[in-house]
Scaffold this motif. Structure first.
Motif, PDB file in Angstrom:
ATOM      1  N   ASN A 173      29.360   3.004  29.306  1.00 19.75           N
ATOM      2  CA  ASN A 173      28.507   4.182  29.101  1.00 19.75           C
ATOM      3  C   ASN A 173      28.825   4.927  27.811  1.00 19.75           C
ATOM      4  N   GLY A 174      29.568   4.257  26.908  1.00 23.85           N
ATOM      5  CA  GLY A 174      29.875   4.889  25.629  1.00 23.85           C
ATOM      6  C   GLY A 174      30.937   5.968  25.701  1.00 23.85           C
ATOM      7  N   PHE A 175      31.860   5.869  26.693  1.00 22.25           N
ATOM      8  CA  PHE A 175      32.943   6.841  26.862  1.00 22.25           C
ATOM      9  C   PHE A 175      32.375   8.235  27.166  1.00 22.25           C
ATOM     10  N   ALA A 176      31.407   8.257  28.078  1.00 23.35           N
ATOM     11  CA  ALA A 176      30.692   9.507  28.366  1.00 23.35           C
ATOM     12  C   ALA A 176      31.595  10.564  28.996  1.00 23.35           C
ATOM     13  N   LEU A 177      32.402  10.184  29.999  1.00 27.64           N
ATOM     14  CA  LEU A 177      33.272  11.177  30.629  1.00 27.64           C
ATOM     15  C   LEU A 177      34.424  11.566  29.719  1.00 27.64           C
ATOM     16  N   THR A 178      34.876  10.643  28.886  1.00 20.56           N
ATOM     17  CA  THR A 178      35.882  10.988  27.881  1.00 20.56           C
ATOM     18  C   THR A 178      35.345  12.080  26.960  1.00 20.56           C
ATOM     19  N   ARG A 179      34.110  11.906  26.496  1.00 20.68           N
ATOM     20  CA  ARG A 179      33.477  12.905  25.643  1.00 20.68           C
ATOM     21  C   ARG A 179      33.316  14.231  26.391  1.00 20.68           C
ATOM     22  N   ILE A 254      40.613   9.833  37.274  1.00 21.62           N
ATOM     23  CA  ILE A 254      40.259  11.029  36.511  1.00 21.62           C
ATOM     24  C   ILE A 254      41.435  11.450  35.622  1.00 21.62           C
ATOM     25  N   ALA A 255      42.665  11.196  36.068  1.00 19.87           N
ATOM     26  CA  ALA A 255      43.822  11.455  35.199  1.00 19.87           C
ATOM     27  C   ALA A 255      43.753  10.597  33.940  1.00 19.87           C
ATOM     28  N   ASP A 256      43.387   9.319  34.101  1.00 18.19           N
ATOM     29  CA  ASP A 256      43.272   8.432  32.940  1.00 18.19           C
ATOM     30  C   ASP A 256      42.198   8.928  31.970  1.00 18.19           C
ATOM     31  N   ILE A 257      41.073   9.367  32.509  1.00 19.49           N
ATOM     32  CA  ILE A 257      39.992   9.867  31.660  1.00 19.49           C
ATOM     33  C   ILE A 257      40.400  11.180  30.999  1.00 19.49           C
ATOM     34  N   THR A 258      41.185  11.991  31.697  1.00 22.61           N
ATOM     35  CA  THR A 258      41.691  13.224  31.103  1.00 22.61           C
ATOM     36  C   THR A 258      42.586  12.924  29.911  1.00 22.61           C
ATOM     37  N   ILE A 259      43.408  11.880  30.015  1.00 21.68           N
ATOM     38  CA  ILE A 259      44.250  11.476  28.885  1.00 21.68           C
ATOM     39  C   ILE A 259      43.378  11.106  27.691  1.00 21.68           C
ATOM     40  N   ALA A 260      42.342  10.308  27.933  1.00 19.54           N
ATOM     41  CA  ALA A 260      41.453   9.917  26.838  1.00 19.54           C
ATOM     42  C   ALA A 260      40.748  11.130  26.247  1.00 19.54           C
ATOM     43  N   GLY A 261      40.320  12.061  27.109  1.00 15.19           N
ATOM     44  CA  GLY A 261      39.684  13.279  26.619  1.00 15.19           C
ATOM     45  C   GLY A 261      40.633  14.123  25.783  1.00 15.19           C
ATOM     46  N   LEU A 262      41.890  14.195  26.207  1.00 21.32           N
ATOM     47  CA  LEU A 262      42.895  14.918  25.427  1.00 21.32           C
ATOM     48  C   LEU A 262      43.087  14.267  24.065  1.00 21.32           C
ATOM     49  N   TYR A 263      43.132  12.933  24.036  1.00 17.01           N
ATOM     50  CA  TYR A 263      43.287  12.232  22.764  1.00 17.01           C
ATOM     51  C   TYR A 263      42.170  12.613  21.795  1.00 17.01           C
ATOM     52  N   VAL A 264      40.935  12.611  22.292  1.00 21.05           N
ATOM     53  CA  VAL A 264      39.787  12.944  21.442  1.00 21.05           C
ATOM     54  C   VAL A 264      39.851  14.408  21.014  1.00 21.05           C
ATOM     55  N   ALA A 265      40.121  15.302  21.955  1.00 22.09           N
ATOM     56  CA  ALA A 265      40.136  16.728  21.637  1.00 22.09           C
ATOM     57  C   ALA A 265      41.235  17.068  20.628  1.00 22.09           C
ATOM     58  N   LEU A 266      42.399  16.440  20.778  1.00 22.83           N
ATOM     59  CA  LEU A 266      43.481  16.678  19.818  1.00 22.83           C
ATOM     60  C   LEU A 266      43.061  16.278  18.407  1.00 22.83           C
ATOM     61  N   GLY A 267      42.315  15.193  18.298  1.00 20.24           N
ATOM     62  CA  GLY A 267      41.826  14.765  16.994  1.00 20.24           C
ATOM     63  C   GLY A 267      40.771  15.682  16.414  1.00 20.24           C
ATOM     64  N   GLU A 268      40.208  16.522  17.269  1.00 17.42           N
ATOM     65  CA  GLU A 268      39.175  17.471  16.820  1.00 17.42           C
ATOM     66  C   GLU A 268      39.734  18.883  16.625  1.00 17.42           C
ATOM     67  N   GLY A 269      41.048  19.007  16.703  1.00 15.70           N
ATOM     68  CA  GLY A 269      41.674  20.292  16.428  1.00 15.70           C
ATOM     69  C   GLY A 269      42.024  21.144  17.635  1.00 15.70           C
ATOM     70  N   TRP A 270      41.796  20.625  18.849  1.00 16.67           N
ATOM     71  CA  TRP A 270      42.172  21.398  20.040  1.00 16.67           C
ATOM     72  C   TRP A 270      43.682  21.627  20.049  1.00 16.67           C
ATOM     73  N   GLN A 271      44.089  22.867  20.362  1.00 15.53           N
ATOM     74  CA  GLN A 271      45.502  23.240  20.309  1.00 15.53           C
ATOM     75  C   GLN A 271      46.114  23.220  21.705  1.00 15.53           C
ATOM     76  N   TRP A 272      47.191  22.487  21.848  1.00 17.42           N
ATOM     77  CA  TRP A 272      47.840  22.341  23.155  1.00 17.42           C
ATOM     78  C   TRP A 272      48.892  23.404  23.425  1.00 17.42           C
ATOM     79  N   ASP A 273      49.378  24.073  22.388  1.00 18.83           N
ATOM     80  CA  ASP A 273      50.534  24.973  22.560  1.00 18.83           C
ATOM     81  C   ASP A 273      50.202  26.413  22.221  1.00 18.83           C
TER      82      ASP A 273
END
Length: 274
Positions: A173-179, A254-273
């Motif tokens: 599905n083109g990584f829809a839930l990751t997005r 859903i944990a696995d998809i959350t990891i992928a979503g975090l990977y994408v968001a971190l690359g887009e500037g999302w701040q974890w700390d």
């Protein structure tokens, strides 16, 4: 404020794995507040360290996604906690190789039969549950022969599994839930609580297929409804978490998809700390 150096793709993958397991409370899953009898927080953190050579190889030299998944599984089998991140590797390696979701789609489209065979070898090294209807059993040597005979690529394997496995479905599905997860992280803002909020949002709208394989579709759908009740303020999050842990209901997909979503968001500037 001094500008932060950008993380490498390998560092982002490690950071995503670490942030997901440390966020709490994530109903039913291992986190910093509770373990399972056979798998502990330390096992998940160890996997983030052991997987680094495979992440580095994907970033620096590329390679085939099937063999990279197999390498990561072999590296992370170096602890007694069993499978911790197999599903995450299925999502992370196309993202690392491709650079982003669009690139990951190209990696998926370019897989071949050799990738499928390497993936099945990796699958055989794990203790991942298979559906009762799966006729391509990783423990059956004739499955590899069937893959070759049918000319199945790794993308074909994922499509074959997509209706009963939401991680495989991301490939179709083109990584829809990751997005969607990455967007939710941006929406909820920086920091740990955004991870919990994004996780709950997904759990409240998607029946987790790991739960379904372990406990059946009814339990997966009931868990989804309970998560939705938490979001509506009808149920207490801590009590829901405790019930899931007590009953062994862990939303691993859903944990696995959350990891992928975090990977994408971190690359887009999302701040974890923050």
């Amino acid at each position: 404020m001094r500008a932060r150096p950008s993380m490498s793709r390998a560092e982002r993958a490690q950071m995503a794995m670490m942030l997901e397991v440390c966020a709490y409370p994530k109903p039913g899953n291992v986190d910093r507040c509770h373990d399972y009898s056979d798998t502990r927080l330390e096992h998940f953190l160890a996997s983030t360290i052991f997987a680094r050579p495979a992440f580095d190889a994907a970033e620096r030299t590329g390679g085939r996604v099937g063999s990279l998944i197999r390498e990561a599984v072999m590296l992370t089998n170096n602890h007694s906690g069993g499978n911790t991140h197999f599903g995450a590797f299925i999502l992370l390696f196309p993202l690392i190789l491709g650079g982003d979701i669009e690139g990951a789609r190209r990696i998926v489209a370019g897989t071949d039969v050799a990738d499928a065979i390497e993936f099945y070898a990796a699958f055989g090294l794990t203790e991942v549950r298979m559906g009762k209807s799966d006729d391509l059993d990783v423990n059956d040597p004739t499955s590899v022969a069937a893959i070759r005979e049918r000319g199945m690529t790794l993308a074909d394997i994922m499509a074959y599994s997509a209706n009963r496995d939401m991680v495989a479905r991301e490939w179709t599905n083109g990584f829809a839930l990751t997005r969607r997860c990455a967007d939710l992280l941006h929406e909820h803002g920086p920091g740990r609580q955004a991870i919990v909020a994004a996780f709950l949002d997904l759990l409240a709208t998607e029946p987790d297929t790991f739960i379904a394989k372990k406990h059946g579709d009814t339990v997966a759908e009931q868990t989804m409804r309970c998560a939705a009740g938490v979001l509506r303020g009808e149920h207490d999050l801590a009590a829901f978490d405790a019930e899931c842990v007590r009953d062994g209901i862990n939303p691993g997909s859903i944990a696995d998809i959350t990891i992928a979503g975090l990977y994408v968001a971190l690359g887009e500037g999302w701040q974890w700390d923050s």
